[in-house]
Design a protein around this motif. Sequence first.
Motif, PDB file in Angstrom:
ATOM      1  N   ALA A 294       0.869  -1.162   0.000  1.00 12.02           N
ATOM      2  CA  ALA A 294       0.000   0.000   0.000  1.00 12.02           C
ATOM      3  C   ALA A 294       0.909   1.216   0.000  1.00 12.02           C
ATOM      4  CB  ALA A 294      -0.921   0.018   1.217  1.00 12.02           C
ATOM      5  N   THR A 295       0.379   2.314  -0.454  1.00 12.94           N
ATOM      6  CA  THR A 295       1.156   3.550  -0.473  1.00 12.94           C
ATOM      7  C   THR A 295       1.035   4.287   0.854  1.00 12.94           C
ATOM      8  OG1 THR A 295      -0.696   4.822  -1.364  1.00 12.94           O
ATOM      9  CG2 THR A 295       0.816   3.824  -2.957  1.00 12.94           C
ATOM     10  N   GLU A 296       1.931   5.216   1.078  1.00 14.91           N
ATOM     11  CA  GLU A 296       1.859   6.153   2.203  1.00 14.91           C
ATOM     12  C   GLU A 296       2.096   7.545   1.626  1.00 14.91           C
ATOM     13  OE1 GLU A 296       4.523   5.049   5.318  1.00 14.91           O
ATOM     14  OE2 GLU A 296       3.255   3.374   5.978  1.00 14.91           O
ATOM     15  N   GLU A 297       1.002   8.302   1.449  1.00  9.58           N
ATOM     16  CA  GLU A 297       1.074   9.579   0.750  1.00  9.58           C
ATOM     17  C   GLU A 297       0.523  10.702   1.617  1.00  9.58           C
ATOM     18  OE1 GLU A 297      -0.404   9.016  -3.484  1.00  9.58           O
ATOM     19  OE2 GLU A 297      -1.045   7.132  -2.546  1.00  9.58           O
ATOM     20  N   GLU A 298       1.263  11.782   1.687  1.00  8.81           N
ATOM     21  CA  GLU A 298       0.814  12.983   2.402  1.00  8.81           C
ATOM     22  C   GLU A 298       0.103  13.886   1.399  1.00  8.81           C
ATOM     23  OE1 GLU A 298       1.091  13.329   5.592  1.00  8.81           O
ATOM     24  OE2 GLU A 298       2.733  11.992   6.218  1.00  8.81           O
ATOM     25  N   GLU A 299      -1.192  13.627   1.221  1.00 15.13           N
ATOM     26  CA  GLU A 299      -1.975  14.346   0.215  1.00 15.13           C
ATOM     27  C   GLU A 299      -3.197  15.019   0.825  1.00 15.13           C
ATOM     28  OE1 GLU A 299      -1.173  14.809  -2.856  1.00 15.13           O
ATOM     29  OE2 GLU A 299       0.502  13.416  -3.099  1.00 15.13           O
TER      30      GLU A 299
ATOM     31  N   CYS B 243      -7.742   5.303   0.663  1.00 16.84           N
ATOM     32  CA  CYS B 243      -8.366   5.661   1.931  1.00 16.84           C
ATOM     33  C   CYS B 243      -7.408   6.530   2.725  1.00 16.84           C
ATOM     34  CB  CYS B 243      -8.762   4.419   2.727  1.00 16.84           C
ATOM     35  SG  CYS B 243      -7.361   3.392   3.238  1.00 16.84           S
ATOM     36  N   LEU B 244      -7.936   7.115   3.783  1.00 16.54           N
ATOM     37  CA  LEU B 244      -7.167   8.036   4.620  1.00 16.54           C
ATOM     38  C   LEU B 244      -7.058   7.452   6.021  1.00 16.54           C
ATOM     39  CD1 LEU B 244      -8.900  11.359   3.483  1.00 16.54           C
ATOM     40  CD2 LEU B 244      -6.822  10.309   2.556  1.00 16.54           C
ATOM     41  N   ARG B 245      -5.828   7.071   6.420  1.00 13.44           N
ATOM     42  CA  ARG B 245      -5.640   6.555   7.783  1.00 13.44           C
ATOM     43  C   ARG B 245      -5.295   7.708   8.707  1.00 13.44           C
ATOM     44  NH1 ARG B 245      -1.382   4.700   4.005  1.00 13.44           N
ATOM     45  NH2 ARG B 245      -1.468   2.442   3.833  1.00 13.44           N
ATOM     46  N   PRO B 246      -5.782   7.659   9.944  1.00 15.78           N
ATOM     47  CA  PRO B 246      -5.501   8.736  10.897  1.00 15.78           C
ATOM     48  C   PRO B 246      -4.168   8.500  11.613  1.00 15.78           C
ATOM     49  CG  PRO B 246      -7.064   7.212  11.857  1.00 15.78           C
ATOM     50  CD  PRO B 246      -6.745   6.682  10.480  1.00 15.78           C
ATOM     51  N   VAL B 247      -3.195   9.358  11.376  1.00 11.83           N
ATOM     52  CA  VAL B 247      -1.875   9.228  11.993  1.00 11.83           C
ATOM     53  C   VAL B 247      -1.692  10.365  12.992  1.00 11.83           C
ATOM     54  CG1 VAL B 247       0.610   9.176  11.581  1.00 11.83           C
ATOM     55  CG2 VAL B 247      -0.953   8.126   9.941  1.00 11.83           C
ATOM     56  N   SER B 248      -1.292  10.023  14.202  1.00  9.70           N
ATOM     57  CA  SER B 248      -1.126  11.043  15.246  1.00  9.70           C
ATOM     58  C   SER B 248       0.240  11.703  15.145  1.00  9.70           C
ATOM     59  CB  SER B 248      -1.287  10.417  16.630  1.00  9.70           C
ATOM     60  OG  SER B 248      -0.127   9.682  16.969  1.00  9.70           O
TER      61      SER B 248
END
Length: 370
Positions: free
Chosen positions: A261-266, A302-307
Motif C-alpha cells: 500500500a502507499t503512504e502519501e501525504e496528500e 483511503c485516509l488513515r488517521p496518523v497522530s
Amino acid sequence: MSPNQHVDVAIVGGGVIGAAIAYFLAQRGVQPLVIEGNEVAYGASGKSAGLLSPGLPHDDDRTGALPPMLARSVALHRTVADLLDGPATYDFMPYTTCLVARDEDEAADLLARAEHLSAEPIPLEELAERCPWLDQPVAAVLAQPTAQIDSDKFTNRLLESAQSMGASLRMGRAVGLVGGADYVDGVELEDGVITADATVIALGPWSVRAAAWLDLPIPVRPLKGQIVHLEPAVEPPPGGFSDMHGHYVVTRPTGLVHIGATEEEEGFDAEPTEAARDYVLATLARFTSRLEGMLVVNQTACLRPVSGDGLPIIGAAPGREGAYVATGHGRKGIILSLATGEAMAELITEGHSSEVDLTPFDPARFGGDP
C-alpha cells in the motif's frame, strides 16, 4: 427517531473504532448510540486490506506500549471471530504471511526481531514450497502466523451485533458538542441534539475537527493509502508476503489478489491514481513475478488517521468531564480496533482499563488543561 434524545454514550464516528467501542459497551449492558455522517465504514475501515498482522515493531514507540496492545487485540480477534461466525460473516481466515528482507542489512534487522514477532525463519531453499509467492532473490524470510478479514463486513458485523444488544445507529453530521467549560454532555448535530452521559470522538482523520469543540490539541493527519485489486488468470498461491516498508501481497478468500500500500501525504484527497498503481506493482515485482498478467479490477484509496507521535490517541479528554477520544491508529486501525473498544468500554464504565495500559495513549500528552 426523535431529533433530540438522551443516550448512555454517544459515539461520534461509525468506523471500526466507533463500532468496536459500541460492541464492547453493549456487552456491558450500556446502550450506546453511534452517530455517522456518511455511511458505516465510510473511510479506511471500509477499504483497508484487513490484515491482522502485527507487522514490524514501531521504531518510534519508545514506550513499548504497542506490542502488548497488539497481542491483546489479536487474541480478541480470535475470540470475536468465534462469537460472530467470522469465517462466514466477514471472511475471517487464518493464514501465514512471509516477512521479507531484500538485502543483508534488512536481513540482519529482520532476523533479530524473529522471536519478538513470534515468527520462524524460513531457509531460503524452502521458499518455493513454504512461500510460493516469492520467486525473486531475497536475503531472508520469516513466516508469521496471522489472519485476514473483510474490514467493511467486519465493521458492519460489529455494529449489527452491538445493535442486537441494545446499541443504535443515527445518521447525521456532528457539528459540535454541548456542555460547559469543563464538561461535555452531548453532541450537536445539524438536525438536533443528542445528550449523553459520555461522548466519544472516533472520527478517524476527521477527529481534528473536534479539537476546537474540546479546546484540546488532537494532532491527527490523514495518510493516504492505495490498494490495487487484481484478478489472476490462474489460481494464485495461498497466503501472501510483506516487505519491511509496508508493501504487501495477499490472496483473498474471493480469489482476488490485493496489493499495496502507499503512504502519501496528500491531505484529504482520497482519489486513486495511476501513479500509485504503477508504484506498488513495480515495488512488489522485486519479490515476485506472479503478478504479471493479472488484470486490475479495482483500486481503492483511503485516509488513515496518523497522530503526531505515531501512537493512537485513546482516553479521556483532559479538562472536559464526560468526553473521550479514540483515534490516531494509523495503518493498524483494524487490528487494534478490538483492544481499543474493550479498553474504552472499561474506561467509560469503570474508570480504568484492566487489559491494556492506556497511559501512553493519553490525549493529554499533546497538551490541554489537566
